[in-house]
Design an enzyme around this catalytic site. Structure first.
Site, PDB file in Angstrom:
ATOM      1  N   ARG A 145       7.904   7.152 -33.172  1.00  0.00           N
ATOM      2  CA  ARG A 145       8.998   6.217 -32.882  1.00  0.00           C
ATOM      3  C   ARG A 145       8.569   5.287 -31.759  1.00  0.00           C
ATOM      4  NH1 ARG A 145      14.816   8.718 -31.796  1.00  0.00           N
ATOM      5  NH2 ARG A 145      13.895   9.573 -29.909  1.00  0.00           N
ATOM      6  N   LYS A 151       8.040  12.376 -32.609  1.00  0.00           N
ATOM      7  CA  LYS A 151       9.266  13.155 -32.776  1.00  0.00           C
ATOM      8  C   LYS A 151       9.010  14.233 -33.825  1.00  0.00           C
ATOM      9  CE  LYS A 151      14.158  12.408 -33.716  1.00  0.00           C
ATOM     10  NZ  LYS A 151      15.160  11.397 -34.106  1.00  0.00           N
ATOM     11  N   ARG A 185      12.270  17.952 -28.939  1.00  0.00           N
ATOM     12  CA  ARG A 185      11.335  17.931 -30.081  1.00  0.00           C
ATOM     13  C   ARG A 185      10.607  16.593 -30.114  1.00  0.00           C
ATOM     14  NH1 ARG A 185      15.559  16.105 -34.723  1.00  0.00           N
ATOM     15  NH2 ARG A 185      17.124  15.555 -33.210  1.00  0.00           N
ATOM     16  N   ASP A 189      23.756  10.522 -24.786  1.00  0.00           N
ATOM     17  CA  ASP A 189      22.291  10.634 -24.810  1.00  0.00           C
ATOM     18  C   ASP A 189      21.703   9.848 -25.975  1.00  0.00           C
ATOM     19  OD1 ASP A 189      23.734  12.812 -26.169  1.00  0.00           O
ATOM     20  OD2 ASP A 189      21.764  13.433 -26.866  1.00  0.00           O
ATOM     21  N   ASP A 242      13.411  24.578 -32.558  1.00  0.00           N
ATOM     22  CA  ASP A 242      11.995  24.883 -32.776  1.00  0.00           C
ATOM     23  C   ASP A 242      11.082  23.720 -32.391  1.00  0.00           C
ATOM     24  OD1 ASP A 242      12.573  23.073 -34.752  1.00  0.00           O
ATOM     25  OD2 ASP A 242      12.154  24.413 -36.432  1.00  0.00           O
ATOM     26  N   GLY A 243      11.682  22.610 -31.966  1.00  0.00           N
ATOM     27  CA  GLY A 243      10.869  21.464 -31.554  1.00  0.00           C
ATOM     28  C   GLY A 243      10.290  20.674 -32.709  1.00  0.00           C
ATOM     29  N   ASP A 252      18.532   7.173 -32.693  1.00  0.00           N
ATOM     30  CA  ASP A 252      18.983   8.416 -33.318  1.00  0.00           C
ATOM     31  C   ASP A 252      19.642   8.199 -34.671  1.00  0.00           C
ATOM     32  OD1 ASP A 252      20.020  10.945 -34.038  1.00  0.00           O
ATOM     33  OD2 ASP A 252      19.892  11.557 -31.958  1.00  0.00           O
TER      34      ASP A 252
HETATM   35  P1  AMP Z   1      20.246  14.824 -31.142  1.00  0.00           P
HETATM   36  O1  AMP Z   1      21.346  15.492 -31.871  1.00  0.00           O
HETATM   37  O2  AMP Z   1      19.108  14.445 -32.022  1.00  0.00           O
HETATM   38  O3  AMP Z   1      20.707  13.697 -30.306  1.00  0.00           O
HETATM   39  O4  AMP Z   1      19.635  15.927 -30.162  1.00  0.00           O
HETATM   40  C1  AMP Z   1      20.374  16.519 -29.145  1.00  0.00           C
HETATM   41  C2  AMP Z   1      19.490  17.425 -28.326  1.00  0.00           C
HETATM   42  O5  AMP Z   1      19.009  18.511 -29.102  1.00  0.00           O
HETATM   43  C3  AMP Z   1      18.259  16.736 -27.761  1.00  0.00           C
HETATM   44  O6  AMP Z   1      18.012  17.281 -26.487  1.00  0.00           O
HETATM   45  C4  AMP Z   1      17.191  17.114 -28.740  1.00  0.00           C
HETATM   46  O7  AMP Z   1      15.901  17.088 -28.175  1.00  0.00           O
HETATM   47  C5  AMP Z   1      17.595  18.539 -29.091  1.00  0.00           C
HETATM   48  N1  AMP Z   1      17.102  18.952 -30.406  1.00  0.00           N
HETATM   49  C6  AMP Z   1      17.528  18.531 -31.610  1.00  0.00           C
HETATM   50  N2  AMP Z   1      16.843  19.109 -32.606  1.00  0.00           N
HETATM   51  C7  AMP Z   1      15.940  19.934 -32.037  1.00  0.00           C
HETATM   52  C8  AMP Z   1      14.928  20.832 -32.524  1.00  0.00           C
HETATM   53  N3  AMP Z   1      14.696  20.983 -33.828  1.00  0.00           N
HETATM   54  N4  AMP Z   1      14.210  21.510 -31.602  1.00  0.00           N
HETATM   55  C9  AMP Z   1      14.422  21.368 -30.297  1.00  0.00           C
HETATM   56  N5  AMP Z   1      15.352  20.544 -29.774  1.00  0.00           N
HETATM   57  C10 AMP Z   1      16.107  19.837 -30.622  1.00  0.00           C
HETATM   58 MG    MG Z   2      19.425  12.210 -29.701  1.00  0.00          MG
END
Ligand code: AMP
Ligand code: MG
Length: 462
Positions: free
Chosen positions: A169, A105, A86, A241, A117-118, A251
């Protein structure tokens, strides 16, 4: 608008997917970080006139938009493919010898979106804006928030339909431990080599190849996590990550600042077993660094010797962290007696001292510190012995903030924004920009949550 030089976009195409952000219905401003824009040498007026750029509706000249590939361990479990699901990196803005990744973001789906949903809801965008900028003001290395806009669209979340937002960001890079892991897991040694060269050039110029990078990240992360610990900050989702090579905090999902001190404190609703509790953070940092070391092994020649060398390097983390933690605590109590510092924490844990206000009271009016805890006698005794050490109280004021982004205040700003009232957000933003003084404006923000205001659970903001 930007002076882009897109070094990541010149890496081989298996490192990313080149694609533009997905436009939104109706971009409108929430906030533009003018101070950061000036620091980056950007034209604030031109930015102000172009919210569409910060919503992804217009791609600025010189950008080379892409979604980055990475992988990672999430809560200890391996996810072979993550990536910007996203987010879109617009490019690297260069000014006066500094280089900033500029990333949107909440900018729409990418090949790495999996089931998502990105998009981003407005709440998490505001949370990241407030907390990352607060961290910066508190002297903690962090990604920054350059801009936040609304989209005029709705996103569907557990709570129901919510207004959408996009955060711009800014980071010295978005290279993560998980970026190395994805190439290692694919046996792509050439990819690893290219990434390592790129990361060394950007973050540790001149570092010995390849272990110099690991050493650099270890130092940066030891310093970073010690700073978090010294502020009662709980990151909440220290997946590999979400650990940068630059040593910047990244994050701001379920993160929270602790109020009443207890080392086992956890806020994140998905952290059932306390893997990322306050006290666990240094160990988790080492665990993540071990994953980075593992990813670098294919570049180190003969396996057994490589493992031995990497292990030896990693063993240095304990000392690096102990030094960083001792720097932090010495600054906080104004004397280098670590046993005394640990005793204070033990008293606070037992007597529910507010993490921020107990330390701050010591620097402003030690006699009032005892009002912060439930058992005054024990703290009185400690204060007497501490004062006998002749602590440098003036210097302590730069290590113990008066105000932090208290969780209930962040939540209050978000829920007001959901009612179209941005005033609490802007008020909080202004207060957090200057955390080192008691002022009339921040008086109400220094107070811990009352029982009916307390936020005890935070959720992974998406
Ligand atoms: P995070 O928990 O923010 O570290 O995200 C973990 C993974 O999930 C990463 O690859 C993010 O890009 C993906 N991700 C989190 N929220 C979304 C979203 N709403 N749509 C698509 N990918 C997401
Ligand atoms: Mg992350």
């Amino acid at each position: 608008m930007f002076s882009f030089d897109n070094s990541y976009g010149r890496l081989p195409d298996r490192f990313y997917t080149k694609m533009a952000p997905t436009p939104v219905a109706k971009p409108d401003w929430i906030a533009l970080n003018e101070e950061l824009a000036r620091e980056m040498g950007l034209d604030v007026e031109a930015m102000r006139a172009a919210p569409e750029v910060f919503a992804g509706n217009a791609v600025p000249e010189g950008a080379d938009p892409l979604a980055q590939l990475y992988a990672g361990h999430q809560f200890g479990g391996w996810s072979p493919q993550l990536g910007d699901g996203r987010a879109i990196l617009l490019g690297e803005h260069v000014s006066e010898g500094r280089r900033w990744d500029v990333q949107l973001k909440g900018s729409g789906p990418t090949p790495y979106s999996r089931m998502g949903d990105g998009r981003a809801a407005l709440g998490p965008v505001m949370r990241e804006y407030l907390v990352s900028e607060a961290m910066h003001a508190l002297g903690v290395p962090t990604t920054r928030a350059l801009a936040a806009v609304t989209t005029g669209e709705t996103v569907l979340r557990q709570e129901g339909p919510l207004p959408g937002g996009v955060l711009t960001r800014v980071a010295s890079s978005h290279i993560r431990v998980g970026t190395f892991q994805v190439f290692a897991a694919r046996d792509d040694v050439e990819g690893l080599r290219i990434l390592l060269d790129h990361a060394i050039a950007r973050h540790a110029p001149g570092a010995e190849w390849p272990m110099g990078l690991l050493r650099h990240v270890m130092r940066a992360q030891a310093d970073l996590v010690a700073r978090w610990m010294g502020l009662g900050f709980i990151h909440g989702v220290m997946n590999t990550d979400n650990m940068t090579i630059s040593g910047e905090t990244i994050d701001y999902g379920p993160c929270a600042f602790m109020e009443a001190y207890h080392p086992d404190t956890v806020y994140s609703s998905i952290d059932q077993f306390g893997r990322y509790a306050w006290k666990a953070q240094p160990d988790i940092a080492l665990w993540n660094l071990a994953q980075l070391a593992t990813a670098l092994l294919p570049l180190m020649g003969e396996r057994e010797a490589a493992v031995a060398e990497a292990t030896e390097v990693l063993e240095g983390f304990r000392d690096l962290y102990a030094e960083a933690w001792s720097r932090v605590m010495t600054a906080k109590i104004g004397t280098d007696d670590m046993a005394l510092a640990m005793e204070l924490l033990a008293i606070m844990a037992e007597d529910q001292g507010d993490f921020t206000n107990t330390f701050r009271a010591l620097t402003v009016a030690p006699d009032t510190a005892r009002d912060q805890v439930t058992s005054r006698e024990r703290l009185d005794d400690w204060i007497a012995r501490w004062q006998a050490k002749g602590p440098d109280v003036e210097a302590m004021r730069r290590a113990n903030p008066a105000v932090i982004p208290r969780n209930h205040r962040v939540e209050e700003a978000i829920s007001a924004a959901y009612r179209d009232d941005l005033a609490p957000f802007h008020a909080l933003r202004a207060v957090l920009a200057d955390p080192w003084e008691e002022t009339e404006a921040n008086a109400a923000y220094r107070r811990p949550a009352a029982p009916d205001e307390a936020v005890t659970r935070t959720f992974c903001g998406t």
